[in-house]
Every structure is written in C-alpha cells, then in structure tokens.
Design an enzyme around this catalytic site. Structure first.
Site, PDB file in Angstrom:
ATOM      1  N   CYS A 131       0.841  -1.215   0.000  1.00  0.00           N
ATOM      2  CA  CYS A 131       0.000   0.000   0.000  1.00  0.00           C
ATOM      3  C   CYS A 131       0.870   1.257   0.000  1.00  0.00           C
ATOM      4  CB  CYS A 131      -0.900   0.040   1.237  1.00  0.00           C
ATOM      5  SG  CYS A 131      -2.030  -1.339   1.400  1.00  0.00           S
ATOM      6  N   ASP A 176      11.397   3.448   5.726  1.00  0.00           N
ATOM      7  CA  ASP A 176      11.137   2.007   5.744  1.00  0.00           C
ATOM      8  C   ASP A 176      12.422   1.301   6.179  1.00  0.00           C
ATOM      9  OD1 ASP A 176       8.752   0.274   3.868  1.00  0.00           O
ATOM     10  OD2 ASP A 176      10.398  -0.785   4.848  1.00  0.00           O
ATOM     11  N   ARG A 193       1.848  -6.976   8.726  1.00  0.00           N
ATOM     12  CA  ARG A 193       0.427  -6.912   8.428  1.00  0.00           C
ATOM     13  C   ARG A 193      -0.268  -8.222   8.043  1.00  0.00           C
ATOM     14  NH1 ARG A 193      -0.877  -9.127   3.704  1.00  0.00           N
ATOM     15  NH2 ARG A 193      -0.026  -8.199   1.812  1.00  0.00           N
ATOM     16  N   ASN A 253       6.891  -5.236  17.136  1.00  0.00           N
ATOM     17  CA  ASN A 253       7.074  -4.318  16.005  1.00  0.00           C
ATOM     18  C   ASN A 253       5.904  -3.335  15.901  1.00  0.00           C
ATOM     19  OD1 ASN A 253       8.617  -3.635  13.502  1.00  0.00           O
ATOM     20  ND2 ASN A 253       6.653  -4.143  12.546  1.00  0.00           N
ATOM     21  N   THR A 308      -7.508  -1.794  10.431  1.00  0.00           N
ATOM     22  CA  THR A 308      -8.124  -2.887   9.666  1.00  0.00           C
ATOM     23  C   THR A 308      -9.575  -3.085  10.098  1.00  0.00           C
ATOM     24  OG1 THR A 308      -8.177  -5.297   9.461  1.00  0.00           O
ATOM     25  CG2 THR A 308      -6.988  -4.441  11.325  1.00  0.00           C
ATOM     26  N   SER A 341      -6.754 -12.502  15.318  1.00  0.00           N
ATOM     27  CA  SER A 341      -5.374 -13.013  15.231  1.00  0.00           C
ATOM     28  C   SER A 341      -4.490 -12.061  16.027  1.00  0.00           C
ATOM     29  CB  SER A 341      -4.891 -13.033  13.767  1.00  0.00           C
ATOM     30  OG  SER A 341      -4.676 -11.699  13.324  1.00  0.00           O
ATOM     31  N   TYR A 389      -2.038 -10.396  14.843  1.00  0.00           N
ATOM     32  CA  TYR A 389      -1.921  -9.182  14.019  1.00  0.00           C
ATOM     33  C   TYR A 389      -3.101  -8.237  14.271  1.00  0.00           C
ATOM     34  CZ  TYR A 389      -3.298  -6.410   9.999  1.00  0.00           C
ATOM     35  OH  TYR A 389      -3.769  -5.390   9.212  1.00  0.00           O
ATOM     36  N   HIS A 390      -4.318  -8.785  14.203  1.00  0.00           N
ATOM     37  CA  HIS A 390      -5.485  -7.912  14.400  1.00  0.00           C
ATOM     38  C   HIS A 390      -5.489  -7.337  15.819  1.00  0.00           C
ATOM     39  CE1 HIS A 390      -6.945 -10.311  10.878  1.00  0.00           C
ATOM     40  NE2 HIS A 390      -7.308  -9.091  10.500  1.00  0.00           N
ATOM     41  N   LYS A 397      -3.669  -4.138  16.139  1.00  0.00           N
ATOM     42  CA  LYS A 397      -4.386  -2.966  15.618  1.00  0.00           C
ATOM     43  C   LYS A 397      -5.399  -2.452  16.648  1.00  0.00           C
ATOM     44  CE  LYS A 397      -2.565  -2.847  11.460  1.00  0.00           C
ATOM     45  NZ  LYS A 397      -1.980  -1.714  10.771  1.00  0.00           N
ATOM     46  N   GLN A 412      -9.247  -0.393   7.199  1.00  0.00           N
ATOM     47  CA  GLN A 412      -9.258  -0.786   5.800  1.00  0.00           C
ATOM     48  C   GLN A 412      -9.729  -2.229   5.606  1.00  0.00           C
ATOM     49  OE1 GLN A 412      -6.340   0.355   2.305  1.00  0.00           O
ATOM     50  NE2 GLN A 412      -5.302  -1.060   3.671  1.00  0.00           N
ATOM     51  N   ARG A 423      -7.763 -21.228  10.481  1.00  0.00           N
ATOM     52  CA  ARG A 423      -8.070 -20.129  11.407  1.00  0.00           C
ATOM     53  C   ARG A 423      -9.124 -20.545  12.426  1.00  0.00           C
ATOM     54  NH1 ARG A 423      -7.323 -14.446   8.569  1.00  0.00           N
ATOM     55  NH2 ARG A 423      -5.999 -15.083   6.841  1.00  0.00           N
TER      56      ARG A 423
HETATM   57  N1  LIG Z   1      -2.781  -5.203   2.354  1.00  0.00           N
HETATM   58  C1  LIG Z   1      -3.992  -5.264   2.871  1.00  0.00           C
HETATM   59  O1  LIG Z   1      -4.883  -5.967   2.361  1.00  0.00           O
HETATM   60  C2  LIG Z   1      -4.321  -4.443   4.083  1.00  0.00           C
HETATM   61  C3  LIG Z   1      -5.645  -4.482   4.574  1.00  0.00           C
HETATM   62  C4  LIG Z   1      -5.961  -3.750   5.711  1.00  0.00           C
HETATM   63  C5  LIG Z   1      -4.988  -2.996   6.350  1.00  0.00           C
HETATM   64  N2  LIG Z   1      -3.721  -2.966   5.871  1.00  0.00           N
HETATM   65  C6  LIG Z   1      -2.714  -2.189   6.609  1.00  0.00           C
HETATM   66  O2  LIG Z   1      -1.973  -1.347   5.742  1.00  0.00           O
HETATM   67  C7  LIG Z   1      -0.620  -1.269   6.175  1.00  0.00           C
HETATM   68  C8  LIG Z   1       0.287  -1.592   5.004  1.00  0.00           C
HETATM   69  O3  LIG Z   1      -0.006  -2.888   4.509  1.00  0.00           O
HETATM   70  P1  LIG Z   1       0.769  -3.483   3.269  1.00  0.00           P
HETATM   71  O4  LIG Z   1      -0.101  -4.513   2.664  1.00  0.00           O
HETATM   72  O5  LIG Z   1       1.302  -2.376   2.458  1.00  0.00           O
HETATM   73  O6  LIG Z   1       1.955  -4.234   4.039  1.00  0.00           O
HETATM   74  P2  LIG Z   1       3.469  -4.467   3.549  1.00  0.00           P
HETATM   75  O7  LIG Z   1       4.034  -5.517   4.450  1.00  0.00           O
HETATM   76  O8  LIG Z   1       3.526  -4.688   2.093  1.00  0.00           O
HETATM   77  O9  LIG Z   1       4.156  -3.059   3.865  1.00  0.00           O
HETATM   78  C9  LIG Z   1       4.551  -2.657   5.153  1.00  0.00           C
HETATM   79  C10 LIG Z   1       5.862  -1.888   5.000  1.00  0.00           C
HETATM   80  O10 LIG Z   1       6.255  -1.440   6.308  1.00  0.00           O
HETATM   81  C11 LIG Z   1       7.628  -1.719   6.488  1.00  0.00           C
HETATM   82  N3  LIG Z   1       7.845  -1.878   7.940  1.00  0.00           N
HETATM   83  C12 LIG Z   1       7.293  -2.803   8.768  1.00  0.00           C
HETATM   84  N4  LIG Z   1       7.744  -2.621  10.024  1.00  0.00           N
HETATM   85  C13 LIG Z   1       8.573  -1.545   9.985  1.00  0.00           C
HETATM   86  C14 LIG Z   1       9.356  -0.886  10.962  1.00  0.00           C
HETATM   87  N5  LIG Z   1       9.387  -1.279  12.245  1.00  0.00           N
HETATM   88  N6  LIG Z   1      10.097   0.192  10.584  1.00  0.00           N
HETATM   89  C15 LIG Z   1      10.085   0.617   9.284  1.00  0.00           C
HETATM   90  N7  LIG Z   1       9.380   0.014   8.313  1.00  0.00           N
HETATM   91  C16 LIG Z   1       8.635  -1.067   8.665  1.00  0.00           C
HETATM   92  C17 LIG Z   1       7.911  -2.982   5.686  1.00  0.00           C
HETATM   93  O11 LIG Z   1       9.254  -3.119   5.310  1.00  0.00           O
HETATM   94  C18 LIG Z   1       6.997  -2.767   4.461  1.00  0.00           C
HETATM   95  O12 LIG Z   1       7.665  -2.113   3.428  1.00  0.00           O
HETATM   96  C19 LIG Z   1      -0.459  -2.257   7.333  1.00  0.00           C
HETATM   97  O13 LIG Z   1      -0.403  -1.569   8.545  1.00  0.00           O
HETATM   98  C20 LIG Z   1      -1.682  -3.115   7.253  1.00  0.00           C
HETATM   99  O14 LIG Z   1      -2.089  -3.548   8.512  1.00  0.00           O
HETATM  100  C21 LIG Z   1      -3.366  -3.673   4.741  1.00  0.00           C
END
Ligand SMILES: NC(=O)c1ccc[n+]([C@@H]2O[C@H](COP(=O)([O-])OP(=O)(O)OC[C@H]3O[C@@H](n4cnc5c(N)ncnc54)[C@H](O)[C@@H]3O)[C@@H](O)[C@H]2O)c1
Length: 392
Positions: free
Chosen positions: A12, A31, A101, A119, A145, A187, A189-190, A193, A216, A330
């Site tokens: 995202c 990042d 995530r 984290n 989420t 979970s 993870y959830h 959040k 989201q 799950r």
């Molecule tokens: N992808 C989905 O379907 C979805 C749905 C709902 C919510 N989200 C939320 O959106 C956010 C982004 O999701 P995504 O799918 O892009 O995940 P992703 O894993 O692709 O991206 C997360 C990024 O954060 C970086 N990161 C993680 N921990 C870090 C830290 N301690 N310091 C610096 N960088 C760090 C990772 O390297 C990665 O590039 C998440 O918080 C996730 O919970 C995603």
C-alpha cells in the site's frame, strides 16, 4: 504538503507514495525494508518483479521529474533518529503503514507472535511519542483494519465508523456514552491494531494530536495509474499462504490453473477495496485532518463486501478453474454477515471501484504474465491458529 510515508516500500505504501508525489506533495519514505527480508525468510518473493528501493526511486525521478526522499530506519526501534527526522522535516502529515500486516504470519510461531506485537505496538507508540516532541501539529493517518471489529454475529446491524452509542449500567445508575466499538480481534496481528486504537485515543486526548485511523478492508489489485507508468515502478503482488490476501490469491491461482483454495465453509464475509481506492482514500484523508483536541477520526476504508465462496465461484465461472474446499487453519466463525458504514470517505469524494469494473481481468493478466515466478509449494497456508493437541 510535506508528507512522511512510514512503510512506503510496501504494497500500500509504495502505491500511495507515488500517488501523493504525483499530486504534488513532497514525499519522504521511511522504511526498514523488513518486508523484503521476510520474502527471503518465507522463500516466497512477490509475483511481480519488484525493484530495489533505489531503482524504484530513480525510475520515479526519471518518469515524473519529481524526487521522493528515502530514509532507512526501524520505526519501532530507532527512536532518536525518528524524532530527529520529524524535527527536521516538520511534516504536515505522516502516513503510518509500517507494521507487520499478515494474520497468518503473526500466528506462525512464538517468535512471530512476539515479533508482530513488538514491532507494531512499538512502531505506533514511537511515532506518537516523537510527534509530541517534534511535530505536534502534524496529522497522523494510520492504516488500521476492518478486523478490529471482528467478524461475529451482528444480526444485520451496520458496523459504524469506529464509535457506538452505549448504555452502561452499574450500581443502580445508568450512563449513556459513546465508546469505541467493542474490539474482537481474530489473530495476533489484528490484536495489535486494537492496541493501536488505545494508543491513539490516549494521545489525542492527552496531547491533542490530530489522528485519523482508517479501518481498511482487504486490498485487492496491484497496480495504480502511477505504478503502471514504468515497469520499474511495479507494485508487489503477494500470493503466498502468509501474505497473499484472499481475492488476489484466487485471481493468481486461476491465472496458473491451480484450484481456488477456499478455507472452511467459505461462508466468511469480508470487506474489500481496490489498491487504486486505497491511494485515493489516503489522499482524501490527509486533506481533511481533525482539529487539535478533536477525538480520533475513524473511517471505514472499504467499498464492498463479499462471501469468500461467492468470490471463488465468480472467478471459477470466469476462468473455468475449479474451487477446492480445504480445512480452515483459522479459529473463526464458519459464516458471518457484514454490513459496513463507509459514509465519511464517500462524503469526502471517494468514487468506489467495484469488482464489476473489469479490474479482475487486469489482475488475471498480470498474474498470468508472471506465472513463472510462482512457487506453487508456497500457495497453501501453513500457519495454524490453534496448536494441535499431541496424541497420547
Ligand atoms: N494489504 C492489505 O490488504 C491491508 C488491509 C488492511 C490494512 N492494511 C494495513 O496497511 C498497512 C500496510 O499494509 P501493506 O499490505 O502495504 O503491508 P506491507 O508488508 O507490504 O508493507 C509494510 C511496509 O512497512 C515496512 N515496515 C514494517 N515494520 C517496519 C518498521 N518497524 N520500521 C520501518 N518500516 C517497517 C515494511 O518493510 C513494508 O515495506 C499495514 O499496517 C496493514 O495492517 C493492509
């Protein structure tokens, strides 16, 4: 605006960074690149060949003549550097994607459970603490989420945007209050959040921080108009049993002729949003910050809901690839209904992209193009929610 995107190299975050840069914002990506290391840990790289962060940024400079800055640091651990960065940039907005995530990844082992909590909670706590010290007027936009609400029996009730009226009764007295919608994480993870939500509540109340939490839905699709500009800008496409999300997994399975794996009865209803709408929602959210001292603004960032089995059957009908029912790893209800309010983003101007808009074919095409990169042994989810009881 000056915008810092925490986690801007992820799925995202990368698409959002490009979109906000294209809209004229001055973007800095922060990042620690942990997601790329997790690819190595899991032996499952993105289906699309994502480039190094340096090559990505170079490609964006060449394509749009607009620089995006990059700072490599761990948001959860490198507190002094984070605070100094906020002090130096004085951002108008900070978009926080930097968390682990994947629900299945968070359930893999004791290490993965503890890593996800360490984290995610430390990242959010550090961001808030650093904002108070360095940029108290900035607006934090966090990606939460839909899973914080849980997927229980709502009996047709609409899930509101974050808050709900409640009547509390104790000691013979009664109080009518508005509370955060009761959380029901499915979970580790959830659960992180839901803990984030309490950190936000506290920092908005105590320090007057301006915070928007976007709950989201499951993101599908992979490309946006900006990631399509150059092949070096391609976005990630996770398909594996840990990071792959349900609709993208079905589309990818269909593209390589692998049966569409439905876990459990398939009666689980979930909320969805296309990645193009994700980036638009973030752009809309940063333009509409709450006032200082206002409560946390919570929006449901989703555009439609579907039953998992219906999605599988729809894609099976489209492609002729069969559906395969599997045991559910799950711990969740076999079936649930889900009606979700998303009025705030619609009022802010979101025009929802729907499954029926033809983008499923686009994802099938992208998955088909990169099918040789797929390791079929990584498709099935191996994380179990509950430890099997050893046989006597
Ligand atoms: N992808 C989905 O379907 C979805 C749905 C709902 C919510 N989200 C939320 O959106 C956010 C982004 O999701 P995504 O799918 O892009 O995940 P992703 O894993 O692709 O991206 C997360 C990024 O954060 C970086 N990161 C993680 N921990 C870090 C830290 N301690 N310091 C610096 N960088 C760090 C990772 O390297 C990665 O590039 C998440 O918080 C996730 O919970 C995603």
């Amino acid at each position: 605006m000056k915008v810092i995107i925490l986690g801007g190299d992820g799925f995202c975050g990368w698409a959002t960074s490009l979109h906000l840069s294209a809209e004229g914002h001055a973007v800095t990506i922060v990042d620690n690149l942990v997601r790329r290391r997790t690819d190595e840990e899991l032996g499952a790289v993105s289906l699309t060949p994502i480039r190094s962060i340096e090559e990505r940024l170079q490609a964006w400079r060449e394509t749009r003549n607009t620089p995006i800055d990059f700072v490599q640091l761990d948001v959860a651990k490198d507190y002094e550097q984070l605070e100094q960065l906020f002090r130096d940039i004085q951002p108008d907005a900070i978009v926080h994607f930097a968390e682990q995530r994947a629900a299945p990844y968070s359930m893999k082992s004791p290490w993965h459970k503890r890593y996800t909590v360490d984290n995610n909670v430390n990242a959010t706590s550090s961001v808030l603490c650093a904002m108070v010290e360095a940029c108290p007027d900035a607006h934090l936009v966090h990606l939460g989420t839909m899973g914080v609400y849980g997927y229980g029996k709502t009996k047709g009730m609409t899930i509101p945007e974050g808050y709900i009226d409640a009547t509390l009764r104790s000691g013979g007295a009664e109080a009518h209050v508005e509370i955060l919608y009761p959380v029901d994480p499915g979970s580790i993870y959830h659960m992180t959040k839901t803990l984030d939500q309490l950190l936000f509540l506290y920092y908005a109340k105590n320090d007057g921080l301006r915070i928007t939490d976007l709950h989201q839905g499951i993101v599908w699709g992979t490309s946006t108009p900006e990631t399509d500009l150059d092949e070096r800008l391609v976005n990630r496409f996770d398909y594996d049993g840990d990071y792959g999300t349900v609709l993208n997994r079905f589309l990818m399975q269909a593209a390589i002729g692998h049966p569409l794996t439905v876990h459990g009865s398939g009666g689980q209803t979930r909320a969805f949003i296309h990645i193009r709408d994700t980036v638009r929602c973030i752009a809309l959210a940063i333009q509409a910050p709450p006032e200082r001292g206002e409560r946390v603004r919570i929006m449901n960032q989703m555009t439609e809901t579907h039953r998992v089995l219906d999605l599988a059957q729809m894609i099976s009908g489209l492609t002729g690839v069969p559906v395969e029912m599997r045991d559910n790893p799950r711990k969740e209800m076999a079936e649930n209904d889900l009606v979700v309010a998303n009025d705030t983003l619609i009022k802010l101007g979101l025009e929802p992209t729907k499954l029926s808009d033809g983008l499923m074919e686009e994802v099938l095409h992208i998955a088909g193009k990169h099918r040789d990169r797929c390791d079929e042994s990584r498709i099935v989810c191996s994380s179990l929610w509950v430890k099997p009881i050893a046989a006597e």
